[in-house]
Each structure stands twice: as C-alpha cells, then as structure tokens.
Design a protein around this motif. Structure first.
Motif, mmCIF file in Angstrom:
data_model
loop_
_atom_site.group_PDB
_atom_site.id
_atom_site.type_symbol
_atom_site.label_atom_id
_atom_site.label_comp_id
_atom_site.label_asym_id
_atom_site.label_seq_id
_atom_site.Cartn_x
_atom_site.Cartn_y
_atom_site.Cartn_z
ATOM 1 N N GLN A 96 0.611 -0.870 -0.103
ATOM 2 C CA GLN A 96 0.108 -0.076 0.150
ATOM 3 C C GLN A 96 0.446 1.356 0.124
ATOM 4 O O GLN A 96 0.574 2.347 -0.638
ATOM 5 C CB GLN A 96 -1.036 0.312 0.876
ATOM 6 N N GLY B 2 2.375 1.849 -3.726
ATOM 7 C CA GLY B 2 1.021 2.135 -4.269
ATOM 8 C C GLY B 2 -0.182 1.290 -5.023
ATOM 9 O O GLY B 2 -1.426 1.626 -5.316
ATOM 10 N N VAL B 3 -0.276 0.790 -4.517
ATOM 11 C CA VAL B 3 -1.910 -0.766 -4.319
ATOM 12 C C VAL B 3 -2.492 -0.593 -3.554
ATOM 13 O O VAL B 3 -2.405 0.386 -2.324
ATOM 14 C CB VAL B 3 -1.392 -1.891 -4.378
ATOM 15 N N GLU B 4 -4.008 0.332 -4.936
ATOM 16 C CA GLU B 4 -5.158 0.264 -3.378
ATOM 17 C C GLU B 4 -5.685 -0.636 -3.076
ATOM 18 O O GLU B 4 -6.354 -1.462 -3.810
ATOM 19 C CB GLU B 4 -5.820 1.033 -4.439
ATOM 20 N N ALA C 10 -7.375 -4.901 -4.546
ATOM 21 C CA ALA C 10 -7.244 -4.393 -5.389
ATOM 22 C C ALA C 10 -7.776 -3.740 -6.856
ATOM 23 O O ALA C 10 -7.414 -4.154 -8.193
ATOM 24 C CB ALA C 10 -5.448 -4.371 -6.041
ATOM 25 N N ASN D 46 -8.655 -1.137 -8.240
ATOM 26 C CA ASN D 46 -8.731 0.081 -9.201
ATOM 27 C C ASN D 46 -7.440 -0.278 -9.687
ATOM 28 O O ASN D 46 -7.268 0.362 -10.892
ATOM 29 C CB ASN D 46 -8.809 1.337 -8.217
ATOM 30 N N THR D 47 -6.005 0.139 -8.694
ATOM 31 C CA THR D 47 -4.970 -0.138 -9.565
ATOM 32 C C THR D 47 -4.483 -1.223 -9.827
ATOM 33 O O THR D 47 -3.566 -1.378 -10.317
ATOM 34 C CB THR D 47 -3.448 0.582 -8.495
ATOM 35 N N ARG D 48 -5.719 -2.558 -9.348
ATOM 36 C CA ARG D 48 -4.386 -4.068 -9.425
ATOM 37 C C ARG D 48 -3.255 -4.369 -9.322
ATOM 38 O O ARG D 48 -3.304 -3.311 -8.175
ATOM 39 C CB ARG D 48 -4.707 -4.777 -11.055
ATOM 40 N N PRO E 296 0.941 -1.106 -10.769
ATOM 41 C CA PRO E 296 2.315 -0.417 -9.930
ATOM 42 C C PRO E 296 3.192 -1.402 -9.293
ATOM 43 O O PRO E 296 4.312 -0.386 -9.604
ATOM 44 C CB PRO E 296 1.389 -0.395 -8.428
ATOM 45 N N LYS F 99 5.680 0.235 -12.177
ATOM 46 C CA LYS F 99 5.354 1.274 -12.255
ATOM 47 C C LYS F 99 6.772 1.336 -11.574
ATOM 48 O O LYS F 99 7.998 2.208 -12.096
ATOM 49 C CB LYS F 99 5.051 1.827 -11.704
#
Length: 555
Positions: free
Chosen positions: A185, A189-191, A216, A218-220, A224, A227
């Motif tokens: 998280q 940056g995993v939502e 997750a 939204n972000t999968r 992230p 990235k």
C-alpha cells in the motif's frame, strides 16, 4: 559421463505405484530421474527442460553439459526467472536490500497469474482491520481460525484424510503478511478495497475476525509493481525462456541460460542467487497428464506462461518436488468462452438475497452437488460429470436471473448465432429440458425434489446451505452451460520456510530460491483451504528477494 538417448515416452511414463489402497497412482520425481541420464533431442523439441541427472562438463555442472560460459550476456546479483507477482516482489526486494536484479520473462509482456487474477488477498493485516472495524487480529488468532478450514482442504475433501504435520509454511506466510501488505500500500501504491464479508464466492467460513480480505479493484497489482520496478532501474528481458540452471563445482547455482524467441542463447550470471518465480505446471499438458490425469483434456485458465519451466529446471539439478498429485484450483466458466457470468451472479447474490439461488444439473438431468460449497469445489464436481459439463439453472424470481440476463444472449430456440454466452430460456421446465437436451421428466423431478428441500430448510441430498434460498417454480426458466477451468496446481517445487529450493536429500541448493505458484499452494500442502495465491506470491516473493540479496557473492 556417458549419455544415452531416450524417448519422451520413457521420460513421462507413469509407473504404476499402489498407494494406500485405491489412491490415485502418481509418477514420482524419482521415477523421472531413474529413467534417464539426460534429455533426448525429442524431449528438448517439446520444450521440456527435463527431469534427469545433471551432467559434468568442463568447469562445472549444468543441464545438458554446456559448461560454464566464459562470457555472460547479463551479469547481476539476483537473477529472477518469471516477471509475475512473485518475480516483481523478489526483484524489488533485492534492490531495496542493496543488490542488483534483472527479471527474465518468457512471454512478450508482463504476465503471470497475478496479472490475470481477481487481485484479492486474504491474510493478516491487523492495522487495517483495526482501522476499518476496531477489531483486533493476531498471528495466533488467524492461524487458529485457518486451521478450522481443514475440512475444505482438497486432501480432506477428496480423500477424507486430515493432515497431521506441522504447518510451518502457512505460519510463516501469516507472519510475513502485515509488513508485506503495508509495503504494497505505502510503497508500491496498490489501492486495497476492504471486503467485510467474503461470503459472496461462496466460500467456507471459519473467520472470527473481519475484515481479512482486500481487493485491488482500481490499481490491480502488477501495474504499480511494474512502475516501481522501473523506477528502481530493474531491467526486464522479455521473450526468453529459461532452459538451464548453471551450477559450479561446489554445487552452487551461479546463473541461468535462456533461449530467446529467435532461437539464440542468452546467459545471465547471478553473483548471489537465482530466484524462480516461473508459475505452476497447469499449462504443461504432459505433466498434467502424469500428475492430474482428470484434467488432461480441460482447457486451463492459468497464465499461458505457466508450463512447469521452473519445476523442470529444479529437477535437472537434483532439486525436489512436493505433492504434485495433490490437485488444482478450479473455476466454473461458460461453455465456449472464458466468461464468468455465473461467478458474477454468485457475487451479486452474496450481497443481496438469496445466496446461490440456482442449482446444478448434469447432462442426465440430475442435480449432483451442493451449490453453496464454493466455486472451486462446484467446478471440481462439474468436472466429474458426464462430458465434464453441467447447467446452472435458475427461475425468473432469482436475483441471479437479472444479472445473467445482463451478460448473455437469451435463446428461446436452443440455437445461437451470437458470440455472447448462451443462456437457454423457456417458460416451462419441460421446454427448458428440451433445449438442454436432457430428459424432461428427470429434470422436473429433480427440481421438485429440490423445492421440497427449500420448504424444509434442509438439503437431504447434498447439504447445501439453504439460508435465503427460494423455490424454483416461476417461469421463464434459465440454464447456463458450464465447464470447469483449472488454473493453479497445488503441488510444486519443494522449498524450506526461508524459500531455499530443497534437493532430494533434504538440503538447500546453494544460490537457488523459489516463490509463487511454482511452489504450489503451501496451505493445501499443509492440509488447509486455499485462500488464493496472491498472498503467497507477495509474501514469499518478497522474502526470497531479501534472502537472495543477503547471500555472499560467489566471486
């Protein structure tokens, strides 16, 4: 060392071995090793890295006797084979621990089961649970609860056997969860969206604390992580398939050889360690035929890269496998497609009512299982029916019908010219039976019997959870043709609790780690219910990368 050529049939023949009466016969890893000194050319042509003793050549030991390269195409501290969820976690963890890492991926883009899964994680995250609900969760409480799931483990469900060994791997997974989840998280940056109740699947229950499930949406997960890996300068080499593990005279893995899509050889030197995160063996038809023969004609639902590559690499240098015939995870999908309309309807019904309103009917017109037992076991039962298929049947009052109608072509004639999933419809059960090509009297009798169970509140045939169910009696009636798609194997590469790959003598292979679905499911191997592969990939992938980075460089 002299070598002899052997046929693919010699390597993969399943030696008949009686195990505990009428248990499924299994082709053991030792049978593979006993059958050959080195892979034949015919086997290599099939892309099988092979289960054969390693061969000494020149300065070291390497599959096929190619020797240690005098020069390398790539040099780094940690070589990661497979750029899925576990692979990304391992590479990033290695770099965060002060080492260099490169990922090698045989597909042309980022794949792995994590990339195509539902991106859910079920595990221990005390801070999030406390913040969401005020409830307190602990390692001990989670382990105590999870141990109650043994009746839903594949071992117990299919054989009635209860696991009696220690559960060191699942214990370690739980211990690793909180820090890993927080890192995913805060750093990656995993939502995560909280699931307060996981009943929608449906799933067997044993939790005393909620929530323990996050998604997750939204972000999968892979985007992230990819990235973050790129921001840390981690290179990913695509279109290369691992063909050899390179081992020195001391028995240490020092690198790997890959075959590029154009047929050229690519070598990678690992100054510290190699981490295997190469996926399950579900996509390797020959291995499935040997260990999971009931699934050899099923279309698999895993990542296309999951073809047992890591298993064969490990076997070729004396590494071990565990529980290869334990089983697999299934999902029910619609005939002729990979749609999951029925699973979606289960989700829809779980947050409204009734739960699991429909029934399964096989091609003989008979109901055959408890629809509330969970999607994997429902699919397992579908696979045992004639023609490995069944129908999911609901009436027009079921909330499931509304959801199914949104995503399927409704047929009143029994035919279809559309690419949409076909949902048979009729105003009467007898009419629906004709479209399903089943005996109408049998179907009507089965539905009437089920309606009696609804009235009584007890399913005397299969013990379905009847809470919230309603009678199937109001037309129009709908039937959705279902098959099962296995997508993950429960057996895999043998590791210790610290993610070292273990050899057939029970010792760790120096310089070699493994994590993710190539290791199978630790939970199922230790007699517990499989709650998903994401958590195992995230926790043990990260651990493998950290431990690999902590190794002393071999030169």
């Amino acid at each position: 060392m002299r070598t002899r050529r052997i046929s693919n049939e010699d390597i993969w023949r399943n030696k008949e071995e009686k195990m505990n009466g009428d248990k499924k016969r299994e082709l053991s890893r030792r049978d593979f090793l006993g059958g050959a000194a080195v892979l034949a050319a015919s086997t290599a042509a099939l892309g099988l890295a092979g289960c054969a003793p390693s061969q000494t050549s020149g300065g070291g030991v390497v599959t096929g006797g190619s020797g240690i390269p005098s020069t390398w195409d790539h040099e780094t501290d940690v070589v990661v084979i497979g750029a899925g969820g576990a692979g990304h976690m391992a590479a990033i963890a290695a770099v965060e621990s002060g080492s260099e890492a490169i990922m090698f991926e045989k597909m042309g883009s980022l794949m792995g089961d994590t990339a195509i899964c539902a991106c859910e994680m079920c595990g221990l995250w005390p801070d999030r649970t406390k913040a969401d609900t005020g409830e307190t969760d602990t390692v001990d409480q989670y382990m105590k609860d999870w141990e109650q799931s043994y009746i839903w483990s594949t071992r117990y469900y299919t054989t009635g056997e209860q696991y009696t060994g220690e559960r060191v791997m699942t214990q370690r997974e739980i211990e690793l969860c909180p820090d890993t989840f927080q890192w995913l998280q805060d750093t990656a940056g995993v939502e995560w969206t909280t699931f307060y109740d996981s009943s929608w699947d449906p799933q067997p229950k044993w939790e005393t604390v909620k929530p323990r499930n996050w998604k997750a949406s939204n972000t999968r997960i892979i985007p992230p992580l990819a990235k973050l890996a790129a921001s840390k300068g981690i290179e990913t080499v695509f279109d290369v398939r691992a063909s050899e593990l390179i081992v020195n005279d001391d028995g240490r893995v020092i690198g790997a050889r890959f075959t590029a899509s154009d047929g050229t050889s690519v070598t990678a030197k690992a100054r510290k360690a190699v981490v295997l995160s190469s996926g399950s063996f579900m996509g390797e038809r020959t291995m499935v035929a040997s260990y999971l023969s009931d699934l050899m004609y099923n279309a698999y639902g895993c990542s296309p890269g999951a073809a047992g590559d890591g298993h064969k690499l490990v076997c070729s240098i004396g590494g071990d496998w565990r529980e290869m015939s334990l089983g697999a995870r299934y999902a029910p999908v619609e005939m002729g497609s990979y749609s999951q309309l029925m699973m979606g309807s289960w989700y829809y019904c779980g947050v409204t009512k009734p739960q699991v309103p429909g029934i399964f009917i096989n091609t003989e017109g008979k109901r055959f299982t408890a629809e509330s037992q969970g999607y994997s076991f429902s699919a397992y039962q579908i696979n045992k029916q004639p023609f490995k298929m069944a129908y999911y049947l609901v009436d027009s009052t079921a909330v499931a019908a509304t959801h199914l109608l949104d995503g399927a072509e409704v047929s009143t004639t029994g035919g279809s010219s559309s690419s949409k999933v076909l949902l048979y419809q009729s105003d009467t059960l007898a009419g629906l039976a004709a479209k399903m090509n089943v005996d109408p009297d049998t179907l009507v009798s089965e539905v009437n019997r089920y309606n009696g169970f609804v009235d009584a509140g007890t399913d005397s045939d299969f013990n379905k959870v009847m809470t919230g169910t309603t009678r199937i009696e109001t037309g129009p009636f709908y039937a959705l043709a279902e098959i099962c798609a296995p997508y993950n194997t429960y057996g895999g590469i043998k590791t210790d609790v610290d993610s070292h790959v273990i050899d057939t003598s029970g010792d760790a292979i120096a310089g070699l780690y493994a994590a993710g679905s190539c290791c199978g499911s630790y939970a199922e191997q230790e007699g517990l219910y499989y709650t998903g592969g994401v958590v195992q990939a995230m926790t043990f992938g990260r651990q493998a990368g950290q431990h690999a980075a902590a190794e002393t460089a071999w030169e």
